[in-house]
Scaffold this active site. Structure first.
Site, PDB file in Angstrom:
ATOM      1  N   CYS A  19      76.320  68.040 173.464  1.00  0.00           N
ATOM      2  CA  CYS A  19      75.051  68.540 172.057  1.00  0.00           C
ATOM      3  C   CYS A  19      75.564  70.875 172.277  1.00  0.00           C
ATOM      4  O   CYS A  19      76.705  70.808 172.890  1.00  0.00           O
ATOM      5  CB  CYS A  19      73.270  69.066 173.020  1.00  0.00           C
ATOM      6  N   CYS A  22      76.444  72.761 174.787  1.00  0.00           N
ATOM      7  CA  CYS A  22      77.478  72.337 175.349  1.00  0.00           C
ATOM      8  C   CYS A  22      78.446  73.514 175.491  1.00  0.00           C
ATOM      9  O   CYS A  22      79.370  73.976 175.558  1.00  0.00           O
ATOM     10  CB  CYS A  22      77.642  70.694 176.066  1.00  0.00           C
ATOM     11  N   ASP A 447      93.821  76.774 135.038  1.00  0.00           N
ATOM     12  CA  ASP A 447      94.787  77.079 134.467  1.00  0.00           C
ATOM     13  C   ASP A 447      94.840  76.124 133.049  1.00  0.00           C
ATOM     14  O   ASP A 447      95.362  74.463 134.157  1.00  0.00           O
ATOM     15  CB  ASP A 447      96.108  77.242 135.981  1.00  0.00           C
ATOM     16  N   ASP A 645      97.916  75.768 139.948  1.00  0.00           N
ATOM     17  CA  ASP A 645      98.947  75.218 140.862  1.00  0.00           C
ATOM     18  C   ASP A 645      99.775  75.814 142.018  1.00  0.00           C
ATOM     19  O   ASP A 645     100.790  75.875 142.355  1.00  0.00           O
ATOM     20  CB  ASP A 645     100.122  74.881 139.513  1.00  0.00           C
ATOM     21  N   ASP A 649      98.278  81.359 140.132  1.00  0.00           N
ATOM     22  CA  ASP A 649      97.720  81.369 139.727  1.00  0.00           C
ATOM     23  C   ASP A 649      96.613  82.417 141.224  1.00  0.00           C
ATOM     24  O   ASP A 649      95.187  82.498 141.267  1.00  0.00           O
ATOM     25  CB  ASP A 649      96.394  80.583 139.928  1.00  0.00           C
TER      26      ASP A 649
END
Lengths: 759, 63
Positions: A19, A22, A447, A645, A649
């Site tokens: 959980c 833990c 782009d 790409d 960019d």
């Protein structure tokens, strides 16, 4: 930033965590080891990522990490660096997990049988009054419940004890204290009945053996199912790893062929791939031709034609023909290995919402103890007779029902399954944050070059003006351009090759940058270039109308003359990717605004945007202006996804709320984007957004159920409904409900595996 | 097939069988191009059409 990158990182495989609390225990235990800078634990893939302060961890330090985890009550295994060792470790990890599942199964079977017997025996007392006070019944119940409590339930004690030593509590504390209260009272009633009589209590009415053993059996059942279901959340990674071939057929000097295990393959080896075989490593095709199925990496279902000179990716499937390859990348450098690493990193990352959940879980357990204590006190003071029975029932039920296990699993399981689902379709989600960001996107900026278009100009029109045919004109122009490095020259050569024309070697060649080229081909003086260049070398009466037409359509004209006479007018343009229009249409159908950002002239950009159906165009943008446009949109209150790409960019991708890079498949580790689309299909954008929406939707339903369950059932367990409706939740039902809630959450996440993201 | 071949990129004369054993040949059309090393092989793979005429010319000169 550099400090973090420089600090060495170690990964551990963990077992026994149940959980969210833990997670905290293990993180605290790891962080307390000397030399550890920070530790992050993921419950869903059961991994810990530890950053070390000193460079180069010695074996002793690694041992200390494992020891710390074990002292905290869990199992650990160091995952080594390096590929071969890693593969071996994956096997060890599997064995570790199987051992954990096996030990759970053994405990569950024993606890289940004994608890069932205990329940039957204590129920029977209600039906057969003679049994009620039979001493043998009491001792039999003790004999049935004791192995369950002390052996099957030992894991809870061990984990609760180590948490206590670290001054923390977790769900194991809740279960250990809850069942001990029930079991301990029963033992007292069995062996010290006089104490009960002295206080006016009937000892045989205070037996809770069936309660303690049934709770342990049910909690173990929940954990067992959860451990098995959780094993499937990592399937996508295992499926990716399974894509890799095990051996490769290597051609040795002199033409001898031998099968070589994949880890002994070297760069430069020549590998033969027969039809139907998996390609062993990234390579360059030297001979042969075939269609290769790359769907496992790109999601693109149509096989791709490969011939000599083309790149192929390891893990893809050769379909029809035989290929001979030169191995170019092996081991950790291959595209497949990079993808696996990206997906693993994403699955290990924590969603922002998960940090909140972890913090809530850390204070949750102490609060639950307070509530349980208050409920116990309230029943003792104000409750109806039998006071102790009711008070103890409420106390145990609150402790048992409050376990935050479902809470801890809600987010990470959904992220694991969601990112894995993406990877199988060529969508690499690099972090959990990206999933959350993708959900709120309302504007998608693209782009143009290389993203919506192929990124290379192609010859779209050819008009021959001389007495030669179009093919001959193209062959002559291609010959003149043969030695040119210009991208337009490449397009002309490509067009000639597509028509099966073979250019001739020019006798002389010179290039005039920014204008054109001059070459002597087969004795002819050929000039190829722009309008001014052509006019200066014999194309006096230019077809202005035709040139203007090309320019309106966003095309670049290229004009050629031969021996001072007009030869041909070509038009070149970057053409849209085949699926780009579909991608835009899908995004619009999802209610998103689309935008194209381009450094090209307004005319060229608008021509492409028209063809694709894009709403808005920003043309003539300088490379550094793209990020500014994204920022401007963000100031306008939009959540912007930028699709590029990934090379030029980068600033815009980083600025955007969500950066999506279109990768060619060989450079998948694109740094500035949060989502990478392998294979370059723009339809990956709507798919990625849909997948994010679905994954975040799953996280939300998971969290709702987990929270709802805890918040709604704690008052019920404490007995809040007893005064009005007379309902008091039995601790056995509480344990059952808890197990069901964990299993529901994991199952809900697993549903993402089959989710459609195409529409 | 000829025992030697011109490297279409750097013009070196290459032993075809040796190049084949080293994974430095490429079969295109009916011809096996041979290279001195990986660099030339990769350059050729990117734009074979611009190097093929050189090989045509060299082969023609050989016969």
């Amino acid at each position: 930033m550099t400090v973090i990158e420089a600090s060495p990182k170690r990964e551990l495989a963990l077992t026994g965590m149940t959980c969210a609390s833990c997670v905290r225990s293990v993180e605290v235990a790891l962080a307390s080891v000397p030399g550890v800078e920070s530790a992050e634990v993921n419950l869903a893939n059961e991994r810990a990522t530890v950053r070390l302060r000193a460079s180069g961890a010695s074996g002793a330090e690694l041992g200390a990490l494992v020891h710390a985890v074990e002292r905290a009550g869990y199992g650990a295994l160091v995952i080594p660096e390096g590929d071969a060792a890693r593969a071996a470790a994956v096997e060890d990890e599997r064995a570790l997990r199987l051992r954990y599942v096996d030990s759970l199964r053994r405990r569950l079977i024993v606890a289940g049988v004994l608890a069932a017997a205990a329940v039957v025996l204590s129920m029977a007392a209600h039906l057969i009054p003679e049994l009620e006070h039979a001493d043998w019944r009491v001792y039999t119940l003790f004999l049935l419940a004791t192995p369950v409590q002390l052996w099957a339930g030992a894991t809870f004690y061990r984990a609760a004890w180590s948490a206590a030593r670290h001054g923390t509590t977790n769900m194991n504390t809740l279960i250990a204290v809850g069942t001990t209260a029930a079991y301990g009272l029963s033992v007292a009633a069995t062996f010290l009945p006089n104490v009960f009589y002295a206080n006016g209590l009937e000892p045989h009415a205070n037996l809770y053996y069936e309660t303690s053993s049934a709770i342990i059996a049910l909690v173990l059942a929940g954990r067992f199912m959860e451990a098995r279901a959780r094993a499937h959340t990592g399937d996508s990674i295992r499926a990716l790893l399974a894509l890799g071939a095990k051996t490769a057929r290597v051609r040795r000097a002199g033409g001898v062929e031998e099968d070589v295990p994949i880890d002994q393959l070297q760069v430069g080896d020549v590998v033969l791939v027969r039809p139907g075989e998996t390609i062993a490593a990234d390579g360059l095709v030297l001979a042969g031709s075939s269609a290769v199925d790359e769907s496992m990496l790109t999601g693109e279902s149509l096989p791709v034609e490969k011939a000599a000179g083309d790149d192929v990716t390891g893990g893809t499937l050769n379909t029809t023909g035989a290929l001979r390859l030169r191995v170019m990348r092996i081991g950790a450098d291959t595209t497949l290995a990079q993808i696996v690493r990206l997906v693993e990193d994403a699955q290990g990352s924590k969603a922002p919402i998960q940090r909140l959940v972890d913090q809530v879980a850390a204070v949750f357990v102490p609060i639950v103890f307070v509530i349980a204590g208050l409920a116990f006190a309230a029943w003792m003071l104000f409750g109806p007779a039998p006071v102790l029975t009711h008070a103890l029932t409420a106390f145990v039920a609150v402790l048992i029902i409050a376990c935050p296990c479902a809470l801890g699993l809600a987010t990470p399981t959904a992220i694991m399954v969601g990112t894995g689902r993406g990877a199988s379709r060529g969508i690499l989600i690099k972090s959990a944050q990206a999933l959350e960001a993708a959900r709120s996107i309302d504007t998608v900026a693209f782009d143009k070059t290389g993203t919506l278009t192929i990124g290379r100009p192609q010859v779209t029109d050819l008009l021959s003006c001389a007495d030669v045919g179009e093919d001959e004109a193209l062959r002559l122009i291609a010959s003149a351009e043969l030695r040119s490095e210009h991208p337009l020259a490449g397009a002309v050569l490509e067009a000639a090759r597509a028509k099966g024309l073979v250019p001739a070697e020019p006798e002389s060649f010179e290039s005039f940058p920014g204008q054109g080229v001059h070459a002597v081909v087969e004795g002819h003086d050929i000039y190829v270039g722009n309008r001014t260049f052509a006019a200066a070398h014999g194309f006096a009466e230019l077809g202005d109308g035709l040139l203007a037409h090309h320019e309106t359509a966003g095309k670049t004209p290229l004009i050629a003359t031969i021996d001072g006479q007009p030869l041909a007018i070509l038009a070149l343009a970057d053409v849209p990717r085949s699926a780009a229009a579909d991608a835009i249409r899908e995004l619009k159908a999802m209610g998103l605004r689309t935008l194209m950002v381009s450094g090209d002239t307004r005319r060229t950009a608008e021509a492409i945007a028209r063809a694709l159906g894009i709403d808005e165009v920003r043309a003539e943008v300088r490379p550094d202006g793209k990020a500014a446009i994204v920022e401007e949109l963000q100031r306008g209150g939009h959540k912007v996804a930028m699709v590029g790409d990934g090379v030029n960019d980068a600033p815009a991708l980083a600025q955007a709320d969500l950066g999506i890079a279109i990768g060619s498949g060989t450079d998948v580790a694109i740094a500035s984007a949060q989502i990478v689309l392998v294979g370059g299909d723009p339809r990956g954008v709507p798919r990625a957004l849909r997948l994010s929406r679905k994954t975040v939707g799953t996280i939300r339903t998971n969290l709702f159920w987990a929270f709802f369950y805890n918040v709604a059932l704690i008052p019920l367990a404490a007995g809040a409904l007893f005064p009005s409706l007379g309902i008091l939740l039995s601790p056995i039902f509480a344990a059952g409900a808890m197990a069901i809630s964990s299993v529901t959450v994991v199952t809900n996440s697993l549903r993402l595996r089959g989710a459609t993201i195409d529409r | 097939m000829a025992a030697t071949m011109i490297d279409p990129v750097c013009d070196m004369i290459v032993d075809v069988a040796e190049a084949r054993d080293a994974g430095l040949t490429m079969e295109m059309g009916d011809r096996e191009y041979a290279f001195c090393g990986q660099g030339c092989l990769l350059k050729f793979a990117k734009a074979p059409q611009s190097y093929i005429p050189k090989v045509d010319a060299w082969l023609a000169a050989q016969s």
